[in-house]
Design an enzyme around this catalytic site. Sequence first.
Site, PDB file in Angstrom:
ATOM      1  N   ARG A   1       0.954  -1.182   0.046  1.00 10.56           N
ATOM      2  CA  ARG A   1      -0.036   0.192   0.159  1.00 10.56           C
ATOM      3  C   ARG A   1       0.737   1.471  -0.091  1.00 10.56           C
ATOM      4  NH1 ARG A   1      -2.016   0.544   4.411  1.00 10.56           N
ATOM      5  NH2 ARG A   1      -1.296  -1.088   5.688  1.00 10.56           N
TER       6      ARG A   1
ATOM      7  N   LYS B   1      -8.878  -2.170   0.133  1.00  8.48           N
ATOM      8  CA  LYS B   1      -8.822  -1.501   1.287  1.00  8.48           C
ATOM      9  C   LYS B   1      -9.553  -0.232   1.192  1.00  8.48           C
ATOM     10  CE  LYS B   1      -6.652  -4.364   3.753  1.00  8.48           C
ATOM     11  NZ  LYS B   1      -7.291  -5.114   4.854  1.00  8.48           N
TER      12      LYS B   1
ATOM     13  N   HIS C   1     -11.241  -4.940  11.163  1.00  6.95           N
ATOM     14  CA  HIS C   1     -10.163  -5.733  10.267  1.00  6.95           C
ATOM     15  C   HIS C   1      -9.966  -6.779  10.902  1.00  6.95           C
ATOM     16  CE1 HIS C   1      -5.813  -5.483   8.612  1.00  6.95           C
ATOM     17  NE2 HIS C   1      -6.713  -6.101   7.916  1.00  6.95           N
TER      18      HIS C   1
ATOM     19  N   SER D   1      -1.907  -7.359   8.751  1.00 10.22           N
ATOM     20  CA  SER D   1      -1.227  -8.138   7.721  1.00 10.22           C
ATOM     21  C   SER D   1       0.088  -8.819   8.293  1.00 10.22           C
ATOM     22  CB  SER D   1      -0.853  -7.254   6.283  1.00 10.22           C
ATOM     23  OG  SER D   1      -2.272  -6.750   5.781  1.00 10.22           O
TER      24      SER D   1
ATOM     25  N   LYS E   1      -4.158 -13.912  10.150  1.00  9.17           N
ATOM     26  CA  LYS E   1      -5.876 -13.917  10.051  1.00  9.17           C
ATOM     27  C   LYS E   1      -6.319 -14.872   9.100  1.00  9.17           C
ATOM     28  CE  LYS E   1      -6.847  -9.710   9.022  1.00  9.17           C
ATOM     29  NZ  LYS E   1      -5.436  -9.205   8.524  1.00  9.17           N
ATOM     30  N   THR E   2      -5.827 -14.831   7.847  1.00  5.77           N
ATOM     31  CA  THR E   2      -6.256 -15.610   6.634  1.00  5.77           C
ATOM     32  C   THR E   2      -5.707 -17.109   7.027  1.00  5.77           C
ATOM     33  OG1 THR E   2      -5.938 -13.862   5.031  1.00  5.77           O
ATOM     34  CG2 THR E   2      -6.092 -16.304   4.324  1.00  5.77           C
TER      35      THR E   2
ATOM     36  N   ASP F   1     -10.859 -11.297   6.272  1.00  6.48           N
ATOM     37  CA  ASP F   1     -10.002  -9.965   6.642  1.00  6.48           C
ATOM     38  C   ASP F   1     -10.994  -8.721   6.921  1.00  6.48           C
ATOM     39  OD1 ASP F   1      -7.507  -8.611   6.368  1.00  6.48           O
ATOM     40  OD2 ASP F   1      -8.508  -7.510   4.758  1.00  6.48           O
TER      41      ASP F   1
ATOM     42  N   ARG G   1       1.023 -12.272  -2.915  1.00  3.35           N
ATOM     43  CA  ARG G   1      -0.263 -12.413  -2.491  1.00  3.35           C
ATOM     44  C   ARG G   1      -1.047 -13.338  -3.567  1.00  3.35           C
ATOM     45  NH1 ARG G   1      -2.831  -9.838   2.397  1.00  3.35           N
ATOM     46  NH2 ARG G   1      -0.794  -8.561   2.887  1.00  3.35           N
TER      47      ARG G   1
END
Length: 511
Positions: free
Chosen positions: A40, A186, A205, A224, A228-229, A243, A308
């Site tokens: 980002r 995002k 989030h 990130s 989480k995933t 997410d 990703r």
Amino acid sequence: MNGETQNVQKKLIKQSVLDSLGEEGPGGAFLVNTGECTGRSTKERFLVEHEDTKDNFFWGSINKSLDSKTGINFIDNVKKYVLSKKHYSMKAFVGCFPVEVYSTSPWHVAFAYNMFRTQQVESLLKQTNGDFKIQIWHAPNISVKDLRSELKSDFTFPFEERGVVLDPTKGQVSIVGTAYAGEIKKSAFSMCNYKFPEDKIFPMHASANCNKDGKESCILFGLSGTGKTTLSADPDRYLIGDDEIVWSHKGLSNMEGGCYAKLINLEQNKEPEIYKAIHREGSILENIDYDKNKNIDFTSSLHTENTRGSYSLEALDKVFKQDIESQHPKSIIFLTADAFGALPAVAKLNQWQTQYHFISGYTAKIAGTEMGVTKPEATFSSCFGAPFMPRAAKVYAELLSELSTKYSVTIWIVNTGWQGGYDKGKRFPISVSRNILKAIQSGELNNATMKKHPVFGFDVPTECKLIDSKYLQIPEGKVVTKLAAKFIKNAESLGQKVISNEVIKNGGPIF
């Protein structure tokens, strides 16, 4: 857009992607490279400030203000440029809100098809007030400077290479000069995080999963790289979302329709659900390293640590029904990837500690997630997602406190980072983190023998049938007090309007 029209659109986009990229990987996945921007673009991101709504925002180094004239003019110019060129579009939903994406890049629209929902959650829609639609105008392959020249426009903007401008009040987004696909998802997420609190609905989030019937649901907060995933894709449970989650007055639901998983060091035997999902038609693999035979090296960070994979939830076998809300959660996890060997593997929080650690949002920022980050460093991100939260952290913290108290939710910190430190130790194995979650979700850890942490004050389990005792040790020494000092300094920097003395006194470290 009906299903038949959408399928035709997807096929046209797929062919356009192949024509433009010429790269199709294992199982039919698209192989793409985002160029210079592999994370980002934080310094070039702005929110438009309107006189009548400016008090709704928490302005500062993250939510940087752009005056309404400059912001609207920038968005209008990007829109004009996209519509003047060959472009691709799609219509879907994020949360219960319509979202439209218009891009000069076909693979980014394919990404949007993966990430956004094909249907609304009716029960969630009925709890919101008023019409709200998000439009994203996306021109990744032209700089701000060249955009100005192309349009023969004299619009002003603080940067010449790239820009990300969000107008949450109007539901408009423009993205220029960056091909990193995460900007699209995002931006839409940030818009929802502005809108939902108006109806006392809590956007997070976070990832979430549950039992097949929607009971025993669990929320996992985290920045990130914290897991989480990976941890929400549990083969024994059903994924709600990986997410972006909404906690309403009725229960939990997924804002998105897909997943955007980190792929660095992906192993089939450790993360079989993700591995399977990215090896299929329609999935998109960003910035990965592969040979001439399309054999992928998931250990390679040739282009970035932030490799990703995006894929639709259809790629997963065990997904909770996406058109309804699950029951309210039984447990909440704050994930942190501590790089300094200072935190235990798991700890239970009381209500004061919950507020303190939620507003603090500590982790070690992982290399590659943001531009310019080359090694892990301590970071504090309020709500475990400050870059995506337009309102003040206390707005979201109050929603968390109200809902978790009302529904008697147990709240824990789980450390997925390094035992002994990044340089000297090893990262907690995924199997250990999974077993900790199983013990929390089953209720076993609620009954475990606990030891009060001497510095942070939370309760640390000393034994668990599923976990080797060597992973339940409480770290000691200067690394602990150094991290505690960082927490204290961060809380002081936030100020009383964000975190009160009462929360600091009752929920923060003492040494």
